[in-house]
Motif scaffolding. Structure first.
Motif, PDB file in Angstrom:
ATOM      1  N   GLU A 381       0.823  -1.210   0.000  1.00 50.89           N
ATOM      2  CA  GLU A 381       0.000   0.000   0.000  1.00 50.89           C
ATOM      3  C   GLU A 381       0.858   1.262   0.000  1.00 50.89           C
ATOM      4  N   HIS A 382       2.027   1.209   0.654  1.00 53.71           N
ATOM      5  CA  HIS A 382       2.858   2.402   0.807  1.00 53.71           C
ATOM      6  C   HIS A 382       4.151   2.330   0.003  1.00 53.71           C
ATOM      7  N   ALA A 383       4.197   1.432  -1.002  1.00 56.60           N
ATOM      8  CA  ALA A 383       5.432   1.255  -1.774  1.00 56.60           C
ATOM      9  C   ALA A 383       5.861   2.537  -2.472  1.00 56.60           C
ATOM     10  N   ARG A 388       9.571   7.178  -2.957  1.00 54.53           N
ATOM     11  CA  ARG A 388       9.772   8.626  -3.040  1.00 54.53           C
ATOM     12  C   ARG A 388      10.780   9.094  -2.000  1.00 54.53           C
ATOM     13  N   VAL A 389      10.651   8.606  -0.766  1.00 57.87           N
ATOM     14  CA  VAL A 389      11.583   8.991   0.289  1.00 57.87           C
ATOM     15  C   VAL A 389      12.991   8.499  -0.040  1.00 57.87           C
ATOM     16  N   ASP A 390      13.073   7.265  -0.527  1.00 62.11           N
ATOM     17  CA  ASP A 390      14.384   6.701  -0.863  1.00 62.11           C
ATOM     18  C   ASP A 390      15.066   7.486  -1.976  1.00 62.11           C
ATOM     19  N   ALA A 391      14.283   8.019  -2.910  1.00 66.67           N
ATOM     20  CA  ALA A 391      14.855   8.729  -4.056  1.00 66.67           C
ATOM     21  C   ALA A 391      15.561  10.016  -3.650  1.00 66.67           C
ATOM     22  N   GLY A 397      14.454   2.744  -5.299  1.00 68.16           N
ATOM     23  CA  GLY A 397      13.964   1.377  -5.456  1.00 68.16           C
ATOM     24  C   GLY A 397      13.541   0.694  -4.174  1.00 68.16           C
ATOM     25  N   HIS A 398      13.589   1.414  -3.039  1.00 67.40           N
ATOM     26  CA  HIS A 398      13.333   0.756  -1.761  1.00 67.40           C
ATOM     27  C   HIS A 398      11.917   0.199  -1.677  1.00 67.40           C
ATOM     28  N   GLY A 399      10.953   0.966  -2.191  1.00 69.21           N
ATOM     29  CA  GLY A 399       9.567   0.495  -2.112  1.00 69.21           C
ATOM     30  C   GLY A 399       9.360  -0.811  -2.836  1.00 69.21           C
ATOM     31  N   ARG A 400       9.841  -0.891  -4.091  1.00 72.11           N
ATOM     32  CA  ARG A 400       9.673  -2.124  -4.851  1.00 72.11           C
ATOM     33  C   ARG A 400      10.472  -3.269  -4.232  1.00 72.11           C
ATOM     34  N   GLY A 401      11.653  -2.956  -3.700  1.00 71.65           N
ATOM     35  CA  GLY A 401      12.447  -4.000  -3.057  1.00 71.65           C
ATOM     36  C   GLY A 401      11.754  -4.573  -1.834  1.00 71.65           C
ATOM     37  N   MET A 402      11.152  -3.705  -1.026  1.00 69.91           N
ATOM     38  CA  MET A 402      10.427  -4.173   0.161  1.00 69.91           C
ATOM     39  C   MET A 402       9.191  -4.983  -0.226  1.00 69.91           C
ATOM     40  N   VAL A 403       8.531  -4.590  -1.300  1.00 71.25           N
ATOM     41  CA  VAL A 403       7.382  -5.369  -1.769  1.00 71.25           C
ATOM     42  C   VAL A 403       7.818  -6.779  -2.134  1.00 71.25           C
ATOM     43  N   ARG A 404       8.923  -6.882  -2.843  1.00 69.31           N
ATOM     44  CA  ARG A 404       9.406  -8.216  -3.233  1.00 69.31           C
ATOM     45  C   ARG A 404       9.801  -9.036  -2.008  1.00 69.31           C
ATOM     46  N   GLY A 405      10.481  -8.378  -1.052  1.00 68.37           N
ATOM     47  CA  GLY A 405      10.930  -9.105   0.133  1.00 68.37           C
ATOM     48  C   GLY A 405       9.786  -9.610   0.983  1.00 68.37           C
ATOM     49  N   THR A 406       8.817  -8.735   1.276  1.00 69.06           N
ATOM     50  CA  THR A 406       7.697  -9.156   2.128  1.00 69.06           C
ATOM     51  C   THR A 406       6.833 -10.201   1.434  1.00 69.06           C
ATOM     52  N   ALA A 407       6.675 -10.081   0.124  1.00 68.19           N
ATOM     53  CA  ALA A 407       5.893 -11.091  -0.602  1.00 68.19           C
ATOM     54  C   ALA A 407       6.587 -12.447  -0.555  1.00 68.19           C
ATOM     55  N   ALA A 408       7.904 -12.449  -0.751  1.00 66.37           N
ATOM     56  CA  ALA A 408       8.636 -13.715  -0.715  1.00 66.37           C
ATOM     57  C   ALA A 408       8.574 -14.357   0.664  1.00 66.37           C
TER      58      ALA A 408
END
Length: 435
Positions: A381-383, A388-391, A397-408
């Motif tokens: 929800e907050h990816a 944006r904050v990471d940029a 890329g932090h949002g997409r990376g966290m999405v991949r990690g939590t999903a896995a």
């Protein structure tokens, strides 16, 4: 927008000159276009393709063994003159006749038609195959009125391979016509293209929309639809083409997922996942599919899908090797398909054993799966905000990376619990998957 040019009026000639200089070992320039640097053997049918510039690598990027003997090049989106066609045809004629293959456009037809008549007067047998693959440009009952778009690549490939095999002109022409008769394409545009020196695109697509049924000369689509997900676009393209399947169509199809000038390769790969799944779900078997920019429209943002229904002969030509500046193909070995992901996961679950795990530990592990699921949904929800904050200080890329990690982690924990794991093993599996 096309930004780099000297004189906009000479853009096509300047581009062709640069291309020929870069690929001097494969092609040479003649009046009106390019031909193979090393001529074909005497007695081979000469295949000549062509049309206006602005479609690279069609047409002049496809000159070489296994493909065309020569390509005629007009101005940007402008048909070549009869003189240009004659020049290229005479340069490649090897004593066995010439086959012209071109899209179904009035200007191209006039130039190539006049050249054909002149060649025949000179005693050179010349034939023409016109490509009519665009299903959006005319009803099924008026196929002869349809435009030639990216499906021209498939027809060029078949004609080139048939000629390379040493077939006579009658047979090369028959194969090319059969390929056209069994090839269908449908395209969409997200943004129009701009001519060199132009300030505005030839057409505009409103934000959040796409044009359905575009041409490759800057023609807008026949209708506008909301911009869909890749999966929905795949459904639209695949269903639209399958509805147009030839009456005697089989299940094996040559496939071209084509970018029109400024659609990223990775976007095409994403779309291919959905296209391939839908084709196979409909009982189709893609044969050595191609995904890339092979018939473009300057800088247009868009894609097209082409299906070419193959019989044994057409499949042989589709799979044949080719070597051109823009396209190379080696005969591929057939390998067995990998097992479906679900089958792999089922084997992992069946093979996992956690002896001695207590009931309380297993219950707690099941609760952990719910925790991981909630965490995953919150991060998804907050990816965008995380990115944006990471940029501000990094790569965004932090949002997409966290999405991949939590999903896995969530999926690995769920599999572990299904296999009877307790808390320790579930956390270990989740942590490993996250990493």
């Amino acid at each position: 927008m096309t930004r780099l040019f000297d004189d906009p009026a000479s853009f096509a000639e300047d581009a062709l000159a640069g291309f020929c200089d870069l690929h001097v070992d494969q092609v040479r320039r003649v009046e009106g276009g390019v031909v193979r640097a090393v001529p074909a053997d005497e007695g081979k049918v000469a295949v000549v393709v062509g049309g206006g510039a602005g479609h690279y690598p069609a047409f002049f990027g496809l000159v070489g063994p296994g493909f065309a003997d020569g390509a005629v090049v007009g101005g940007v989106f402008a048909p070549p003159s009869p003189r240009a066609v004659l020049s290229v045809a005479r340069a490649v004629h090897c004593g066995a006749g010439v086959l012209f293959v071109l899209g179904n456009y009035a200007g191209d037809g006039a130039g190539f038609g006049a050249a054909q008549e002149r060649l025949r007067l000179d005693g050179i047998d010349c034939r023409t195959t016109v490509v009519t693959d665009d299903v959006a440009s005319a009803p099924a009952g008026l196929r002869s009125a349809r435009r030639g778009i990216a499906g021209a690549f498939a027809v060029f490939k078949v004609a080139g391979a048939a000629a390379e095999e040493g077939l006579a002109l009658d047979e090369v022409e028959r194969a090319a016509r059969l390929a056209d008769d069994r090839t269908r394409s449908l395209g969409v545009a997200f943004e129009g293209c701009t001519l060199p020196g132009g300030r505005e695109p030839l057409f505009e697509v409103p934000a959040g929309k796409m044009g359905l049924g575009l041409g490759i000369h800057g023609e807008p689509g026949s209708s506008e639809l909301d911009l869909p997900s890749a999966d929905r676009l795949a459904e639209l393209l695949v269903d639209g083409l399958l509805a147009e399947a030839p009456a005697d169509a089989g299940s094996r199809v040559g496939v071209l997922l084509n970018g029109l000038g400024s659609t990223g390769r990775e976007e095409l790969f994403v779309l291919w996942n959905d296209v391939a799944r839908r084709l196979r779900g409909a009982g189709m078997e893609p044969v050595e599919p191609e995904a890339g920019e092979l018939v473009t429209s300057l800088d247009m943002a868009g894609v097209s899908l082409t299906l070419s229904w193959l019989d044994a002969e057409l499949e042989r030509f589709w799979r044949a090797s080719a070597d051109t500046p823009a396209y190379g193909k080696r005969v591929r070995r057939r390998v067995p398909a990998p097992p479906a992901p679900s089958a792999v996961l089922e084997r992992l679950v069946r093979g996992a054993e956690y002896p001695g795990t207590g009931a309380h530990s297993r219950e707690t592990a099941a609760a952990l799966v719910a925790v991981f699921g909630a965490e995953r949904r919150a991060v998804e929800e907050h990816a965008a905000e995380l990115g944006r904050v990471d940029a501000v200080v990094a790569d965004g890329g932090h949002g997409r990376g966290m999405v991949r990690g939590t999903a896995a982690a969530h999926e690995a924990a769920a599999l572990a619990v299904l296999a009877g794991a307790g808390v320790r093993s579930t956390l270990a599996r989740a942590g490993s998957a996250w990493a």
